[in-house]
Write a protein that holds these residues in place. Structure first.
Motif, mmCIF file in Angstrom:
data_model
loop_
_atom_site.group_PDB
_atom_site.id
_atom_site.type_symbol
_atom_site.label_atom_id
_atom_site.label_comp_id
_atom_site.label_asym_id
_atom_site.label_seq_id
_atom_site.Cartn_x
_atom_site.Cartn_y
_atom_site.Cartn_z
ATOM 1 N N UNK A 152 45.819 26.230 39.899
ATOM 2 C CA UNK A 152 45.609 27.785 40.462
ATOM 3 C C UNK A 152 46.299 28.705 39.395
ATOM 4 N N UNK A 153 45.980 30.002 39.525
ATOM 5 C CA UNK A 153 46.317 31.035 38.541
ATOM 6 C C UNK A 153 46.214 32.188 39.330
ATOM 7 N N UNK A 154 47.322 32.961 38.592
ATOM 8 C CA UNK A 154 47.262 34.730 39.289
ATOM 9 C C UNK A 154 46.429 35.351 38.517
ATOM 10 N N UNK A 155 45.475 36.311 39.126
ATOM 11 C CA UNK A 155 44.689 37.285 38.553
ATOM 12 C C UNK A 155 45.133 38.415 38.392
ATOM 13 N N UNK A 156 45.186 39.202 37.205
ATOM 14 C CA UNK A 156 45.767 40.377 37.159
ATOM 15 C C UNK A 156 44.755 41.107 36.332
ATOM 16 N N UNK A 157 44.920 42.519 37.042
ATOM 17 C CA UNK A 157 43.936 43.797 36.083
ATOM 18 C C UNK A 157 44.105 43.814 34.733
#
Length: 371
Positions: free
Chosen positions: A254-259
């Motif tokens: 899992x990973x956090x998506x950031x703009x």
């Protein structure tokens, strides 16, 4: 096990939609209700809760306002719409809690009264106000108070006040329901993006600005990963290419998506929508419909393998950037869930941030099933 009862409707005005949902639940039994309403119904949320409580006799309700909401095989946007579901659960198997605004510790007495001084709930389903700067810390603190370290849910989405439901309407904090292990629950998360390059070590950064990756200028590394065509015109990466922050210790990658929020081509810097630190890993990923469908199918297959029969009901929280914006305008995201898992009762909404385990995510879908 008997499926939960649910109803959903859209109409030209909120009262007509409420009439249809109330009629659909009028003879249903349940101890806990879930309710999601679109933004045009937001000003009338208290009236919706009162009517549903009156026709069902169900005292406890949780839910949220969403720019979009969903039910089995269908999505609703812009128009007045309501989706509600009644869960027939043991009365002592859950506790609804009001918005926690500053400190998750205020919930400790409630949990101790319910489960005893050494007891912990199994998992929580929560909804939050994105305007509260402490929301991320509250999610983490509430998750620590569960046996599994797990919350699911999302942040309400609205054009003005993003309200949540915890027996009554509220805003400003994180609210919802905690479940004991007497409630059968399975949950999983689907990423809306796919990696386009390897993990890189952040070797120099300043707050949210990437200076050097793998001891090289950050923008050079980024350009290599996205390819020559996009690198020649960086204006094309907005809404397509994102930063991914891998979660340490995740056994599912899992990973956090950031703009991406800016570039400095002269100093070869890259700004992203989160604070980062030296030594942290980062990767870059792309968002497109094909990879989102593939990952949703992967998630659904994993959940299906854990089920011994059809779910009694489910709650789906998906990102505002998904749904019609990613899968198409014919409720394709919800139809995929129905086609792969079956025609079971499902309600949910499109969130301003999704909650899974002890973190806030973006561009993801979180599906929670009651078994």
């Amino acid at each position: 096990m008997t499926p939960f009862r649910y109803a959903h409707a859209a109409a030209d005005d909120w009262e007509a939609a409420l009439d249809q949902v109330a009629d659909g639940l009028a003879d249903a039994n349940g101890s806990l209700g879930f309710v999601y309403v679109t933004d045009p119904v937001n000003p009338h949320l208290d009236s919706v809760i009162a009517r549903l409580r009156e026709v069902t006799g169900t005292e406890h309700w949780v839910g949220a306002v969403g720019i979009g909401i969903c039910a089995t095989g269908v999505e609703y946007y812009e128009q007045p719409a309501i989706a509600a579901m009644l869960a027939d659960l043991p009365e002592d198997a859950f506790r609804v809690f009001q918005p926690v605004v500053k400190d998750a510790g205020v919930l400790d007495d409630t949990l101790a009264d319910w489960l005893g001084p050494d007891g912990k709930p199994f998992i929580g389903l929560v909804h939050g106000d994105p305007a509260n700067p402490l929301t991320e810390a509250l999610v983490s603190g509430l998750a620590q108070r569960t046996e599994t370290g797990f919350l699911v849910g999302g942040l309400a989405s609205a054009r003005e006040t993003a309200r949540v439901v915890a027996d009554m309407s509220g805003d400003g904090g994180v609210a919802g329901v905690m479940f004991s292990d007497a409630v059968g629950i399975q949950t999983n998360l689907s990423q809306g993006c796919s990696p386009i390059g390897p993990h890189h070590a952040i070797t120099e950064s300043e707050r949210n600005v990437l200076v050097r990756l793998d001891n090289r200028p950050a923008l050079e590394v980024f350009n290599e990963d996205i390819g020559e065509v996009l690198a020649r015109d960086l204006s094309r990466v907005g809404g397509y290419i994102f930063a991914g922050l891998p979660i340490p210790g995740s056994d599912t990658g899992d990973y956090l998506v950031r703009n991406l929020i800016g570039v400095d081509t002269e100093r070869k810097l890259l700004g992203i929508g989160d604070l980062v630190e030296q030594g942290q890993d980062i990767m870059f990923c792309r968002r497109d419909a094909a990879t989102a469908r593939e990952d949703l199918s992967r998630m659904l297959s994993n959940l299906k393998s854990r089920l011994s029969g059809p779910p009694r009901g489910g709650v789906y929280v998906s990102c505002l950037g998904r749904g019609a914006n990613l899968f198409g305008d014919d409720s394709e995201e919800l139809k995929q869930i129905r086609d792969e898992l079956g025609d079971f009762p499902l309600v949910g909404f499109y969130a301003n941030g999704e909650i899974f385990r002890d973190r806030l995510y973006g561009y993801t879908g979180v599906l929670t099933l009651f078994t």
